[in-house]
Enzyme design. Structure first.
Site, PDB file in Angstrom:
ATOM      1  N   THR A 161       0.851  -1.194   0.000  1.00 36.47           N
ATOM      2  CA  THR A 161       0.000   0.000   0.000  1.00 36.47           C
ATOM      3  C   THR A 161       0.884   1.241   0.000  1.00 36.47           C
ATOM      4  O   THR A 161       1.756   1.385   0.849  1.00 36.47           O
ATOM      5  CB  THR A 161      -0.924  -0.039   1.232  1.00 36.47           C
ATOM      6  OG1 THR A 161      -1.877  -1.090   1.026  1.00 36.47           O
ATOM      7  CG2 THR A 161      -1.662   1.269   1.439  1.00 36.47           C
ATOM      8  N   HIS A 199      -7.228 -10.706  -1.733  1.00 34.28           N
ATOM      9  CA  HIS A 199      -6.670 -10.348  -0.416  1.00 34.28           C
ATOM     10  C   HIS A 199      -7.525 -10.989   0.684  1.00 34.28           C
ATOM     11  O   HIS A 199      -8.553 -10.467   1.069  1.00 34.28           O
ATOM     12  CB  HIS A 199      -6.647  -8.827  -0.259  1.00 34.28           C
ATOM     13  CG  HIS A 199      -5.797  -8.333   0.881  1.00 34.28           C
ATOM     14  ND1 HIS A 199      -5.358  -9.152   1.904  1.00 34.28           N
ATOM     15  CD2 HIS A 199      -5.285  -7.098   1.157  1.00 34.28           C
ATOM     16  CE1 HIS A 199      -4.622  -8.438   2.751  1.00 34.28           C
ATOM     17  NE2 HIS A 199      -4.564  -7.188   2.313  1.00 34.28           N
ATOM     18  N   ASN A 234      -4.680 -10.298   6.703  1.00 38.53           N
ATOM     19  CA  ASN A 234      -4.480  -9.053   7.468  1.00 38.53           C
ATOM     20  C   ASN A 234      -5.718  -8.385   8.047  1.00 38.53           C
ATOM     21  O   ASN A 234      -5.764  -7.164   8.198  1.00 38.53           O
ATOM     22  CB  ASN A 234      -3.683  -8.058   6.620  1.00 38.53           C
ATOM     23  CG  ASN A 234      -2.295  -8.582   6.306  1.00 38.53           C
ATOM     24  OD1 ASN A 234      -1.823  -9.496   6.973  1.00 38.53           O
ATOM     25  ND2 ASN A 234      -1.646  -8.028   5.294  1.00 38.53           N
ATOM     26  N   TYR A 267      -8.828  -8.052   6.944  1.00 39.95           N
ATOM     27  CA  TYR A 267      -9.828  -7.397   6.098  1.00 39.95           C
ATOM     28  C   TYR A 267     -11.041  -8.323   5.904  1.00 39.95           C
ATOM     29  O   TYR A 267     -11.162  -9.324   6.597  1.00 39.95           O
ATOM     30  CB  TYR A 267      -9.169  -6.940   4.789  1.00 39.95           C
ATOM     31  CG  TYR A 267      -8.075  -5.917   5.063  1.00 39.95           C
ATOM     32  CD1 TYR A 267      -8.400  -4.649   5.542  1.00 39.95           C
ATOM     33  CD2 TYR A 267      -6.733  -6.237   4.912  1.00 39.95           C
ATOM     34  CE1 TYR A 267      -7.403  -3.713   5.838  1.00 39.95           C
ATOM     35  CE2 TYR A 267      -5.728  -5.306   5.205  1.00 39.95           C
ATOM     36  CZ  TYR A 267      -6.081  -4.044   5.680  1.00 39.95           C
ATOM     37  OH  TYR A 267      -5.100  -3.123   5.979  1.00 39.95           O
ATOM     38  N   ARG A 287      -4.102 -14.572  -0.966  1.00 40.30           N
ATOM     39  CA  ARG A 287      -3.183 -14.300   0.139  1.00 40.30           C
ATOM     40  C   ARG A 287      -3.890 -14.498   1.469  1.00 40.30           C
ATOM     41  O   ARG A 287      -5.002 -14.005   1.665  1.00 40.30           O
ATOM     42  CB  ARG A 287      -2.649 -12.868   0.049  1.00 40.30           C
ATOM     43  CG  ARG A 287      -1.427 -12.624   0.935  1.00 40.30           C
ATOM     44  CD  ARG A 287      -0.815 -11.266   0.653  1.00 40.30           C
ATOM     45  NE  ARG A 287       0.601 -11.224   1.012  1.00 40.30           N
ATOM     46  CZ  ARG A 287       1.169 -10.215   1.677  1.00 40.30           C
ATOM     47  NH1 ARG A 287       0.459  -9.168   2.055  1.00 40.30           N
ATOM     48  NH2 ARG A 287       2.445 -10.245   1.959  1.00 40.30           N
ATOM     49  N   ASN A 301      -4.577  -5.841  12.264  1.00 42.23           N
ATOM     50  CA  ASN A 301      -5.858  -5.138  12.302  1.00 42.23           C
ATOM     51  C   ASN A 301      -6.827  -5.690  13.345  1.00 42.23           C
ATOM     52  O   ASN A 301      -8.050  -5.727  13.141  1.00 42.23           O
ATOM     53  CB  ASN A 301      -6.502  -5.107  10.911  1.00 42.23           C
ATOM     54  CG  ASN A 301      -5.869  -4.053  10.021  1.00 42.23           C
ATOM     55  OD1 ASN A 301      -5.765  -2.888  10.415  1.00 42.23           O
ATOM     56  ND2 ASN A 301      -5.413  -4.442   8.857  1.00 42.23           N
ATOM     57  N   GLY A 359       8.525  -7.524   0.451  1.00 43.00           N
ATOM     58  CA  GLY A 359       7.756  -6.287   0.453  1.00 43.00           C
ATOM     59  C   GLY A 359       8.651  -5.077   0.537  1.00 43.00           C
ATOM     60  O   GLY A 359       9.068  -4.503  -0.476  1.00 43.00           O
ATOM     61  N   ARG A 360       8.973  -4.692   1.779  1.00 44.38           N
ATOM     62  CA  ARG A 360       9.749  -3.460   1.987  1.00 44.38           C
ATOM     63  C   ARG A 360      11.026  -3.397   1.158  1.00 44.38           C
ATOM     64  O   ARG A 360      11.382  -2.324   0.659  1.00 44.38           O
ATOM     65  CB  ARG A 360      10.065  -3.296   3.482  1.00 44.38           C
ATOM     66  CG  ARG A 360       8.869  -2.748   4.245  1.00 44.38           C
ATOM     67  CD  ARG A 360       9.029  -2.888   5.740  1.00 44.38           C
ATOM     68  NE  ARG A 360       9.054  -4.298   6.150  1.00 44.38           N
ATOM     69  CZ  ARG A 360       8.887  -4.724   7.388  1.00 44.38           C
ATOM     70  NH1 ARG A 360       8.695  -3.861   8.356  1.00 44.38           N
ATOM     71  NH2 ARG A 360       8.905  -6.007   7.676  1.00 44.38           N
TER      72      ARG A 360
END
Ligand code: 8OZ
Length: 365
Positions: free
Chosen positions: A27, A177, A180, A182, A229, A237, A319-320
């Site tokens: 994101t 998705h 996480n 959601y 995923r 969250n 990712g990062r």
């Protein structure tokens, strides 16, 4: 020495990966504020990273109600599809493969981000212990409203339509998705799903929405272009479940029947440190899955090479590291140093911290 398997090509369903280093969904909050069209810089950003074996885009809301943060892109309007087409064209021209992450945040939202300022929707009217970014700062997420049965069926149709939109926009496929905390994760867990109908109660019932989304998306564009995923052991969250191991044993076993392009696993706490305890649980869950498996979360070069070599994973997502190293694959191959990213420019803003990270070659010149 022969090259590690991490750097060799593979096939995930209809997706042809030039190597097994995957760019994880990230994101970045740079979409056009007026209409959630991807940033004009997004084609450059993603094309710079096209040497990844596969790019998974940032989460993209399938409907306006699926949005939970300021400036995230959508994949429901003609203008958004047009915007994404410039991204997929740029990535394909650079030799890459790209799937879009289909996202519905459920209760991880704020009334100020919802159409008409209404409450976000969720399996049950239970507020998450979590925060969101509303464009001015961080704020607690709003109390959601429980979805009606016909609204759940509509969201399944929305997932299918978003998958068709993705193909129209030139994507090679999609990643659902389911991680996480959601919407899909909210249905799975008994801390957020207290429904008494067919979508709540038993593990079988709480897994129903996940399977229905998978069927809707795979039915729309093919299972061979559909990935998923999950983050079974992540508290992201504020998600809570009384028995995540039993839940995900059932869910993952059920997923085997769909022959998806891939299952992408956030192993352990999202973005967090790895622990022996979560590693043991993940190893057990991983063994349940019999398709293509992308491992993610805190992998170093050495861990990634070993995971693919032993067959623990078919690919590894970073990712990062991909934010600050557009040429991550070349750096991993060469065992070159990785650049550190600047957290202050992760979310929101323009080119700084987005398209201005140099490759190793450019940095050296
Ligand atoms: C960071 C900030 C906002 C959203 C996730 C889509 O955790 C996200 C996300 C990550 O999956």
């Amino acid at each position: 020495m022969t090259q590690p398997k991490l750097f060799t090509p593979t096939r995930f369903g209809a997706l042809a990966l030039s190597n097994r280093v995957v760019m994880a969904p990230l994101t970045r909050n740079r979409a056009r504020p007026a209409d959630d069209v991807p940033s004009v810089l997004a084609p450059t950003y993603y094309a710079q990273r096209a040497s990844a074996g596969l790019i998974v885009t940032e989460g993209s809301q399938i409907v306006p109600e699926g949005k939970g943060y300021a400036w995230t892109p959508g994949i429901y309007s003609p203008a958004q599809i047009e915007g994404w087409k410039t991204v997929t064209d740029a990535v394909h021209a650079a030799g890459g493969q790209i799937v879009i992450q289909l996202w519905h945040v459920g209760r991880i939202s704020h009334t100020s981000l919802q159409p008409g300022g209404k409450a976000p929707v969720a399996p049950s009217a239970i507020q998450a212990k979590s925060q969101t970014f509303d464009g001015t700062g961080f704020t607690p997420v709003s109390l959601p409203r429980a979805l009606e049965a016909d609204e759940i069926r509509q969201i399944l149709a929305d997932f299918a339509q978003a998958a068709r939109n993705a193909r129209a926009a030139g994507f090679d496929g999609v990643e659902i998705h389911g991680a996480n905390g959601y919407l899909i994760d909210q249905f799975l867990r008994d801390g957020s799903n207290q429904r008494t109908d067919a979508w709540g109660g038993s593990i079988e019932n709480r897994s129903r929405f996940l399977f229905e989304v998978v069927e809707a998306v795979a039915g729309a564009i093919g299972a061979d272009r559909t990935g998923l995923r999950l983050s079974p052991l992540s508290p992201a969250n504020g998600i809570v479940d009384s028995d995540p191991m039993a839940l995900f044993r059932h869910a993952i076993e059920g997923l085997n029947r769909y022959k998806l392009a891939f299952l992408h696993m956030v192993e352990g706490p999202t973005g967090g440190a790895r622990t022996d305890e979560t590693d043991a649980g993940m190893a057990e869950l991983r063994a349940v899955y019999d398709g293509n498996y992308i491992a993610n979360n805190g992998y170093t070069r050495e861990m990634a090479i070993a995971a693919v070599e032993t067959g623990a994973a078919d690919a590894v997502a970073f990712g990062r590291a991909f934010i600050s190293n557009p040429d991550l694959v070349a750096r991993l191959k060469a065992d070159a140093p990785l650049a550190e990213g600047n957290r202050a420019t992760y979310y929101g803003g323009g080119a700084e911290g987005y398209t201005d990270y140099p490759t190793l070659e450019i940095a050296a010149a």
